[in-house]
Design a protein around this motif. Structure first.
Motif, PDB file in Angstrom:
ATOM      1  N   GLU A  53       0.815  -1.213   0.000  1.00  0.00           N
ATOM      2  CA  GLU A  53       0.000   0.000   0.000  1.00  0.00           C
ATOM      3  C   GLU A  53       0.851   1.267   0.000  1.00  0.00           C
ATOM      4  OE1 GLU A  53      -2.578  -0.575   3.337  1.00  0.00           O
ATOM      5  OE2 GLU A  53      -4.073  -1.655   2.143  1.00  0.00           O
ATOM      6  N   ARG A  55       3.429   1.641  -1.965  1.00  0.00           N
ATOM      7  CA  ARG A  55       3.993   1.814  -3.305  1.00  0.00           C
ATOM      8  C   ARG A  55       3.068   2.681  -4.158  1.00  0.00           C
ATOM      9  NH1 ARG A  55       8.122  -1.496  -4.986  1.00  0.00           N
ATOM     10  NH2 ARG A  55       7.459  -1.136  -7.128  1.00  0.00           N
ATOM     11  N   GLU A  56       3.641   3.696  -4.765  1.00  0.00           N
ATOM     12  CA  GLU A  56       2.855   4.581  -5.622  1.00  0.00           C
ATOM     13  C   GLU A  56       2.664   4.002  -7.016  1.00  0.00           C
ATOM     14  OE1 GLU A  56       4.778   8.334  -5.624  1.00  0.00           O
ATOM     15  OE2 GLU A  56       4.395   8.745  -3.487  1.00  0.00           O
ATOM     16  N   ASP A  57       3.518   3.050  -7.400  1.00  0.00           N
ATOM     17  CA  ASP A  57       3.472   2.512  -8.759  1.00  0.00           C
ATOM     18  C   ASP A  57       2.756   1.166  -8.834  1.00  0.00           C
ATOM     19  OD1 ASP A  57       5.412   1.265  -7.231  1.00  0.00           O
ATOM     20  OD2 ASP A  57       6.612   0.731  -8.985  1.00  0.00           O
ATOM     21  N   GLU A  59      -0.262   0.341  -9.273  1.00  0.00           N
ATOM     22  CA  GLU A  59      -1.305   0.218 -10.290  1.00  0.00           C
ATOM     23  C   GLU A  59      -0.754  -0.288 -11.619  1.00  0.00           C
ATOM     24  OE1 GLU A  59      -4.406   0.519  -9.437  1.00  0.00           O
ATOM     25  OE2 GLU A  59      -3.735   1.055  -7.417  1.00  0.00           O
TER      26      GLU A  59
END
Length: 399
Positions: A53, A55-57, A59
């Motif tokens: 959760e 991690r921004e990448d 998706e």
């Protein structure tokens, strides 16, 4: 010449700089994926979920999104898990792991028709043994034993490994056994006590349809104590999922004691699982004489049960009304420690006159679901104050 060298050096440095930036911003690498799956394999679910959760990448990486959905479903966040699994299914409809977990979570929520639809859509081109086994398990959850047996057999036919096929065929036989009439015999003795007795009981259960079972029983009390055996005849209907709902069950019974008093007893019991591992049970028992309802007794017993990892806690309170007498008759605290072979239990009861009882008991069980002689053999030992209770029970399935 020196100027050209400087330009080449600056260009090379710029390429390295921007490469590092794009590498840092790229979706998780295989090493990172292996790391999170290692955490999951070691049971570090909270740590793995926090890492995912953060991690921004995420998706951009379907594997990591699936890991997150998996952890959500295990932690009871089923709605979030379903939303993510549906999104992943739309992006990668060919992924078997996504479809399997989607079917599984839908089954946990009691959405069996939707789970079957997902399985059918996934198996349009080729049916899969493991998907069929999942549907067989869900048929068992619905107590639809004919459907479960059929699905297990189909899974066995689709299985590529002989060991898996044998496992599925055995599961099919177990489902068929559940449809058979079940005969139970029980012998119980209590001594020494002011109410010495030996009880011999017989019960027959018949599966009627998914979620509905009929039970007929006969008890003979006070055998071998010098008293005339006192027979008790009973009939019960036990209803549960899916006849009512996936979280609600109901049982009702009528018992007749053809002795001098010709007593009748009525029972009604319902249970509702309102949270994961937590169940509320309400039991009503009414006993009356045949003559103008004299000396009638009504018991109302709410119980609250919590299933922990290693034990089950049950709290109960019995409210009794007998003619003009009404009181909180007793309170009960019960701890049960389930185990494959033996099940110890501690029960403490407090009665309305401030009398306390402590009972220690355990069941020693031997189970053979495919035995032609008996499905289950139980030995029960219980001790309460100066009383010792010994009981045995044999359950057999009629062919």
């Amino acid at each position: 010449m020196e100027l050209i060298k400087n330009k080449i050096f600056l260009l090379f440095a710029a390429v390295i700089f921007f490469s590092l930036i794009f590498t840092a911003a790229a979706p998780g690498t295989q090493a990172e994926e292996v790391d999170v799956w290692k955490l999951i394999g070691e049971g570090e679910h909270e740590k793995a979920l926090n890492w995912l959760e953060a991690r921004e990448d995420i998706e951009y990486n379907l594997d990591l999104r699936f890991a997150r959905a998996l952890l959500w479903s295990w932690q009871g966040k089923e709605e979030e898990a379903l939303e993510e699994l549906y999104a992943l299914q739309e992006l990668a409809p060919e992924r078997k792991d996504v479809n399997e977990q989607l079917i599984r979570v839908l089954g946990w929520q009691g959405q069996f028709a939707e789970a079957e639809k997902v399985a059918k859509d996934f198996a349009d081109e080729e049916e899969d043994a493991e998907i069929m086994a999942l549907l067989a398990v869900q048929a068992e959850w619905q107590q639809n034993w004919p459907l479960a047996s059929s699905r297990w057999q189909k899974a066995a036919a689709l299985a590529e490994e002989e060991e898996k096929a044998a496992e599925y065929l055995q599961a099919s036989e177990k489902a068929e056994i559940e449809m058979r009439d079940r005969l139970s015999g029980e012998l119980e003795a209590v001594f020494p006590s002011e109410q010495n007795y030996v009880n011999l009981g017989f019960t027959v259960d018949r599966w009627i349809r998914p979620g509905l079972t009929a039970r007929v029983g006969l008890d003979l009390n006070e055998i071998g104590t010098g008293e005339r055996p006192e027979p008790v005849l009973g009939f019960s209907l036990l209803a549960g999922s899916p006849l009512l709902s996936e979280k609600f069950n109901l049982g009702t019974g009528i018992f007749y004691r053809p002795d001098d008093d010709r007593r009748m007893e009525f029972t009604l019991e319902g249970g509702y699982q309102f949270r994961e591992r937590q169940t509320l049970i309400l039991e009503t028992r009414a006993e009356t004489l045949s003559e103008a309802g004299e000396d009638s007794i009504i018991d109302l017993t709410p119980q609250y049960t919590i299933n922990f990892d290693n034990f089950v806690l049950n709290l109960g309170n019995t409210m009794r009304r007998r003619d003009d007498f009404q009181a909180d008759f007793s309170q009960q605290l019960r701890l049960n420690f389930p185990h494959n072979r033996w099940r110890p239990e501690i029960k403490v009861r407090r009665f309305f006159d401030d009398e306390y009882t402590l009972e220690l008991s355990f069941d020693l069980a031997h189970k053979d679901r495919l035995s032609s002689i008996g499905e289950e053999f139980l030995i029960n030992l219980g001790y309460s104050e100066d009383e010792l209770r010994i009981g045995t029970e044999i359950i057999n399935f009629a062919r």
